[in-house]
Design an enzyme around this catalytic site. Structure first.
Site, short mmCIF file in Angstrom:
data_model
loop_
_atom_site.label_atom_id
_atom_site.label_comp_id
_atom_site.label_asym_id
_atom_site.label_seq_id
_atom_site.Cartn_x
_atom_site.Cartn_y
_atom_site.Cartn_z
CB CYS A 302 -0.92 0.00 1.21
SG CYS A 302 -1.93 -1.49 1.37
CE LYS A 308 5.17 3.84 7.00
NZ LYS A 308 4.27 4.97 6.66
CB CYS A 424 -0.69 6.39 10.67
SG CYS A 424 -0.24 7.95 11.47
#
Length: 486
Positions: A302, A308, A424
């Site tokens: 994702c 990232k 998150c």
């Protein structure tokens, strides 16, 4: 997402259409007119868009500042007024409700943002009271008309009768008899969210919530800007030379104390980017787990918007590995492509793919990162309005998708490979709840103690998992679980 919640003082939704353009004259013939009192007008327009159509302030505000050629002190004031008002919205609604003869829920959605904007200036800034009222009433005349501007003037003069501390003594529930309700009003969070965060912290729900309070307070502080130096393309020393300071935890991070990150050469050249330190660390933890045999195929399931993926692509290239970054939305996949562009040995490849219906075979990857969509409860400092977007009923709507993505991540990993489940959010149904639900239905994976791979960072371990916190670490509240495919 279309689901949302509001503060306990949620107004009825009666959209009146788009905001009118105000002011005359142009700084640039090609640009829209700059409104009179541009900082307050821009803040109002953002607040109204958030209220009426769930706009995202972090996307809309920069766009309006550019369109209206607002820079310098006016841009700084617009930013403070917008985010400050959104952060303390629940508190201001409680105070405004006490100042209005009828219920606050009857106030039109075009009037309510101007009332909140005026309350913020009076109660939480150094703007002189008369200037705060007069400037807000002037905005009200332009956007809601003279009749309702008189109503705004009357309410704001009642608000100005007390300072914030005195108002809280009036409108906040007693802390000893209702600690959750007290903190919800004082720190401007939905009541259910205070309870959920307390549960994640392990606070006693019947107690004083002594650790929950500093977390809620941290959500109302402006977060610092954290940069990442992409491995092989920039270094922390480069960022320090540009005015940043080396970060506490991530070897690739630096803090920018002030200024626009885009002014740094490394950021303009996409050799560095803005990225929260916890986001860097959860990706780094995945790369620190040893794997037996080959370690050449990595997957980010994702990947949008690419923070990232950019870090992992650089690290993969340094190890002669390759990263496949998948993103279901084409526009976000384009952002991922920019993030991994020119990584070491061009180690990053981006595909538009739905990771719940994989475009790759099972057991193909040595390392898999799945950073799942979530409620965003870990990023309330950066997106303050998101705390009002969900209810207790809608907060768990993403859990089926999160479970599906983690299951597909485990399928994608080869035996002996490792999976990082990241979100998150500290909300327990999105974190350990998802991991435990998935593992209960399969016997081919085991949880690793994630803190062992971040052993230089204090107070992150929660059992086998890692949970970062704004009030402990100065980061977003990122959750990490590491799982070994057996």
């Amino acid at each position: 997402m279309t689901d949302r919640s509001r503060s306990p003082y949620r107004p009825s939704r009666r959209p009146k259409g788009g905001g009118a353009q105000g002011g005359k004259g142009k700084k640039n013939p090609a640009a829209p007119p700059t409104p009179r009192d541009p900082a307050r007008r821009t803040a109002y327009d953002v607040l109204r868009a958030v209220e009426e159509r769930d706009a995202y302030a972090n996307l809309l505000l920069p766009a309006l500042l550019r369109e209206r050629n607002i820079t310098g002190r006016d841009a700084a004031l617009a930013t403070e007024l917008t985010y400050g008002t959104l952060r303390r919205q629940g508190t201001y609604d409680a105070i405004l409700d006490a100042c209005i003869d009828r219920s606050l829920t009857s106030v039109d959605t075009e009037v309510l943002p101007v009332l909140r904007l005026g309350a913020h200036q009076q109660l939480s800034t150094n703007i002189p009271p008369h200037a705060a009222v007069n400037s807000t009433v002037d905005i009200a005349r332009r956007v809601v008309g003279h009749h309702r501007a008189r109503f705004v003037n009357a309410v704001l003069r009642k608000v100005g009768a007390r300072d914030l501390e005195a108002w809280l003594a009036v409108v906040a529930p007693d802390r000893d008899t209702d600690p959750t309700g007290h903190l919800a009003v004082v720190h401007s969070h939905p009541r259910w969210m205070v309870s959920a965060l307390a549960a994640a912290l392990g606070d006693d729900p019947e107690g004083r919530l002594d650790e929950t309070e500093p977390l809620l307070a941290a959500h109302n502080e402006r977060p610092r800007v954290t940069l990442v130096a992409k491995p092989g393309r920039a270094s922390v020393a480069d960022l320090v030379e540009g005015g940043a300071t080396a970060a506490r935890y991530s070897p690739f991070a630096a803090y920018l104390p002030e200024g626009d990150p885009a002014l740094l050469r490394e950021v303009r050249q996409r050799r560095a980017a803005v990225q929260d330190e916890a986001s860097q660390l959860v990706a780094l933890a995945l790369t620190r787990v040893s794997v037996a045999g080959a370690d050449t195929r990595w997957l980010d399931m994702c990947a949008g918007p690419g923070g990232k993926a950019g870090l992992l692509a650089g690290l993969a290239g340094q190890r002669d590995a390759r990263l496949l970054a998948a993103e279901v939305q084409p526009a976000r996949a384009g952002l991922v492509a920019q993030a991994v562009h020119r990584s070491v040995r061009d180690a990053g490849r981006v595909v538009v793919a739905d990771s719940t219906r994989p475009a790759w075979r099972d057991g193909a990857f040595d390392r898999v990162l799945v950073d799942v969509p979530c409620t965003g409860m870990g990023a309330l400092r950066r997106r303050p309005e998101s705390r009002w977007r969900r209810t207790p009923e809608t907060a768990g709507e993403l859990a089926p998708l999160q479970r599906d993505l983690l299951a597909r991540a485990l399928d994608a990993a080869r035996p002996g490979g490792v999976v990082a489940y990241v979100t998150c959010s500290p909300h327990l149904p999105e974190t350990r709840g998802v991991v435990e639900d998935v593992l209960a239905g399969r016997s081919d994976a085991a949880v690793l103690r994630a803190a062992d791979f971040l052993d230089d960072i204090p107070d992150v371990a929660t059992g086998d998992y890692v949970q970062f916190w704004p009030h402990r670490h100065g980061t977003d509240a990122m959750f990490l679980a590491l799982l070994r495919k057996s």
